[in-house]
Scaffold this motif. Structure first.
Motif, mmCIF file in Angstrom:
data_model
loop_
_atom_site.group_PDB
_atom_site.id
_atom_site.type_symbol
_atom_site.label_atom_id
_atom_site.label_comp_id
_atom_site.label_asym_id
_atom_site.label_seq_id
_atom_site.Cartn_x
_atom_site.Cartn_y
_atom_site.Cartn_z
ATOM 1 N N GLU A 181 22.571 -37.604 8.962
ATOM 2 C CA GLU A 181 23.047 -38.142 7.690
ATOM 3 C C GLU A 181 21.862 -38.319 6.754
ATOM 4 O O GLU A 181 20.826 -38.853 7.147
ATOM 5 N N THR A 183 21.036 -39.482 2.615
ATOM 6 C CA THR A 183 21.487 -39.975 1.320
ATOM 7 C C THR A 183 20.289 -40.069 0.387
ATOM 8 O O THR A 183 19.255 -40.634 0.739
ATOM 9 N N GLU A 184 20.430 -39.509 -0.787
ATOM 10 C CA GLU A 184 19.364 -39.549 -1.785
ATOM 11 C C GLU A 184 20.006 -39.690 -3.154
ATOM 12 O O GLU A 184 20.487 -38.718 -3.731
ATOM 13 N N TYR A 187 23.415 -37.970 -4.041
ATOM 14 C CA TYR A 187 23.576 -36.847 -3.133
ATOM 15 C C TYR A 187 23.678 -37.330 -1.687
ATOM 16 O O TYR A 187 22.912 -38.192 -1.258
ATOM 17 N N MET A 188 24.602 -36.743 -0.933
ATOM 18 C CA MET A 188 24.778 -37.104 0.474
ATOM 19 C C MET A 188 25.083 -35.858 1.284
ATOM 20 O O MET A 188 25.777 -34.951 0.808
#
Length: 213
Positions: A181, A183-184, A187-188
């Motif tokens: 996983e 996440t940024e 964005y995922m």
């Protein structure tokens, strides 16, 4: 009063009434009434009906047809490939998914005849993204090309390289159930072999902006 007398006294439809039927999407009814009024052929009735229509009449008819063809329920996000769609949060309108060919290769240390190391022991994650095993779903009323391009760049230049590093670090074999996983910002990305023995299922999405939630 006889049937013949009743028909003879029936008011003939006017052009304005024909136009009203047309605007209401009842073109067939308008043609039927027009042929009964003028005794014309179907081709003649179509020609006359078109001749008395205005631009507004045509626009109203097209809007009526579009409303009839519109889906009764909103079309939701749909991805053919990738992780289970149930993992994507509600409200997401842009997503990408893929089923990649996956393998983990380990290379042993190799030395030449003099004992010099010519290849050090290493592990490499092979993620082969096939064009016909990817899908994108963008259900926004007005898709933003620049935002979609930036989303694709993030997947290719940030998320996939990070995924490869994780696969090597965790030594994720193709029969593993491990899940990655990342996440940024908005964005995922999530990915897992899902015990497939040869595939890596990947899904990424753009989370809705705070004002869109």
């Amino acid at each position: 009063m006889s049937t013949t007398e009743s028909q003879s006294t029936k008011p003939l439809i006017t052009d304005d009434e024909l136009r009203a039927l047309y605007r209401a999407g009842k073109k067939i009814d308008a043609l039927r009434e027009l042929r009964a009024r003028d005794g014309s052929s179907l081709a003649e009735a179509k020609g006359y009906l078109d001749s008395i229509m205005t631009a507004d009449d045509f626009a109203a008819w097209e809007a009526m047809q579009a409303a009839r063809l519109a889906p009764t329920e909103p079309v939701g996000l749909k991805l053919e490939w990738g992780m289970p769609q149930s993992l994507i949060p509600a409200g997401v309108q842009l997503a990408w998914g893929a089923r990649a060919i996956y393998s983990l290769h380990s290379y042993e240390t190799k030395r030449d005849r003099r004992g010099k190391v010519i290849q050090r022991a290493s592990t490499e994650a092979i993620i082969d993204l096939l064009p016909d095993r990817q899908s994108v779903s963008d259900i926004r009323p007005a898709p933003l090309i620049d935002e979609r391009r930036a989303f694709g760049d993030w997947i290719n230049k940030t998320a996939i390289p990070a995924l490869k590093k994780w696969c090597v670090k965790q030594y994720v074999t193709s029969d593993s159930e491990d899940k990655f996983e990342l996440t940024e910002g908005r964005y995922m990305l999530i990915a897992s072999p899902r015990g497939s023995c040869g595939y890596l299922y990947i899904t990424a999405w753009l989370a809705p902006a705070s004002e869109d939630k």
